[in-house]
Design an enzyme around this catalytic site. Structure first.
Site, PDB file in Angstrom:
ATOM      1  CG  HIS A   1       3.910  -1.755  11.389  1.00  0.00           C
ATOM      2  ND1 HIS A   1       4.684  -0.628  11.575  1.00  0.00           N
ATOM      3  CD2 HIS A   1       3.179  -1.518  10.275  1.00  0.00           C
ATOM      4  CE1 HIS A   1       4.425   0.254  10.615  1.00  0.00           C
ATOM      5  NE2 HIS A   1       3.510  -0.270   9.811  1.00  0.00           N
TER       6      HIS A   1
ATOM      7  CG  HIS B   1       0.036   4.279   4.766  1.00  0.00           C
ATOM      8  ND1 HIS B   1      -0.652   3.496   5.672  1.00  0.00           N
ATOM      9  CD2 HIS B   1      -0.833   5.242   4.361  1.00  0.00           C
ATOM     10  CE1 HIS B   1      -1.888   3.972   5.810  1.00  0.00           C
ATOM     11  NE2 HIS B   1      -2.024   5.019   5.019  1.00  0.00           N
TER      12      HIS B   1
ATOM     13  CG  HIS C   1      -0.417   0.082   2.537  1.00  0.00           C
ATOM     14  ND1 HIS C   1       0.377  -0.904   3.086  1.00  0.00           N
ATOM     15  CD2 HIS C   1      -0.517   1.049   3.498  1.00  0.00           C
ATOM     16  CE1 HIS C   1       0.724  -0.556   4.314  1.00  0.00           C
ATOM     17  NE2 HIS C   1       0.199   0.628   4.587  1.00  0.00           N
TER      18      HIS C   1
ATOM     19  CG  ASP D   1       4.733   3.071   7.454  1.00  0.00           C
ATOM     20  OD1 ASP D   1       3.811   3.549   6.754  1.00  0.00           O
ATOM     21  OD2 ASP D   1       4.550   2.145   8.268  1.00  0.00           O
ATOM     22  CG  HIS D   2       4.057   0.179   4.278  1.00  0.00           C
ATOM     23  ND1 HIS D   2       3.971  -1.121   4.709  1.00  0.00           N
ATOM     24  CD2 HIS D   2       3.616   0.951   5.301  1.00  0.00           C
ATOM     25  CE1 HIS D   2       3.478  -1.132   5.944  1.00  0.00           C
ATOM     26  NE2 HIS D   2       3.253   0.107   6.331  1.00  0.00           N
TER      27      HIS D   2
ATOM     28  CG  HIS E   1      -4.032   0.007   6.748  1.00  0.00           C
ATOM     29  ND1 HIS E   1      -4.002   0.533   8.009  1.00  0.00           N
ATOM     30  CD2 HIS E   1      -2.861   0.375   6.160  1.00  0.00           C
ATOM     31  CE1 HIS E   1      -2.863   1.198   8.179  1.00  0.00           C
ATOM     32  NE2 HIS E   1      -2.160   1.118   7.073  1.00  0.00           N
TER      33      HIS E   1
ATOM     34  CG  ASP F   1       0.657  -1.403   7.719  1.00  0.00           C
ATOM     35  OD1 ASP F   1       1.596  -2.171   7.986  1.00  0.00           O
ATOM     36  OD2 ASP F   1       0.774  -0.158   7.705  1.00  0.00           O
TER      37      ASP F   1
HETATM   38 FE    FE Z   1       2.654   0.793   8.127  1.00  0.00          FE
HETATM   39 ZN    ZN Z   2       0.007   1.522   6.615  1.00  0.00          ZN
END
Ligand code: FE
Ligand code: ZN
Length: 249
Positions: free
Chosen positions: A177, A64, A62, A66-67, A120, A139
């Site tokens: 995570h 985001h 996805h 942090d990905h 998400h 996530d």
């Molecule tokens: Fe994440």
């Molecule tokens: Zn995420």
């Protein structure tokens, strides 16, 4: 499968930022190396270098940051191909290939099946490699938890859980995570009579106290202990997700 067992896939955990795991998967026959959801580039490139591997692919679950934050720099350094969700293509400008449910992605001789698991985020996908008994869930499915419903709803998350539930119990689940302890503290409140969950929490508390990772998990373990995978209705999943959102464990 024809009784040949799991095909070889070496999977390395790279902890980055405060609680992200980037997964690096090396397929030794082809020599391909793939990273899932690289939040950053430097630590990932260094890990590949230290093993003498060259990253050939990135898979994103996805959009985001942090990905996807490492996408551009890893691609610039390696020339790798980046595959990600068709539903989020405009939010991940570094994608070379967009995929959705029904599509497959090759990693050497292995095949990953793409699943649409929005909730998400609106276009979140997961990758399932049945020959390697492996799933990368981003996530969406966590150890004893699920992702927050930022762009979707409980009905979508419930549908996503059914797709994970359909995988063989022995499937290793690589989520993005280390949220296990926090998830578990809520899970034992949601299911106070679940003995498997209580037993798992003893192990998780010990692992975290020792600074150890608690993932990958497995579909079988999640079926026994995850209050979101185990929710018996959309309504119950919605109640549990809302309760977890405000839970102070
Ligand atoms: Fe994440
Ligand atoms: Zn995420």
């Amino acid at each position: 499968m024809w009784g040949i067992g799991k095909m070889a896939l070496e999977i390395i955990r790279i902890p980055v930022l405060s609680d992200n795991y980037v997964w690096m998967a090396h397929e030794p026959v082809s020599g391909e190396t793939m990273v899932v959801d690289p939040a950053v580039a430097d630590a990932v490139l260094a890990e590949a270098d230290s093993r003498g591997w060259t990253i050939t692919q990135i898979w994103n679950t996805h959009w985001h940051p942090d990905h996807t934050g490492g996408n551009a720099d890893i691609k610039a350094a390696t020339g790798c191909t980046i595959t990600g969700p068709a539903g989020e293509a405009e939010r991940i400008p570094t994608l070379d290939r967009t995929v959705s449910e029904g599509d497959t992605v090759a990693l050497g001789g292995l095949t990953a099946h793409v699943l649409d698991v929005p909730a998400h985020t609106a276009g979140h996908i997961a990758f399932h490699l049945p020959e390697a008994a492996t799933a990368f869930t981003g996530d969406t499915l966590f150890a004893m938890g699920c992702g927050r419903l930022f762009e979707g709803d409980a009905a979508q998350m419930y549908a996503a859980m059914r797709k994970f539930e359909a995988m063989p119990d022995e499937t290793a689940v690589y989520c993005a995570h280390e949220y296990t302890l926090s998830n578990g503290r809520y899970a034992v409140v949601a299911e106070p009579d679940n003995a498997a969950l209580a037993a798992r929490m003893v192990e998780v508390e010990a692992a975290r106290a020792a600074g150890e990772a608690t993932v990958p998990t497995s579909i079988g373990l999640e079926k026994a202990t995850n209050p979101f995978l185990r929710a018996i209705s959309v309504e119950q999943l919605a109640e549990r997700r809302a309760a977890k959102d405000s839970f102070k464990g």
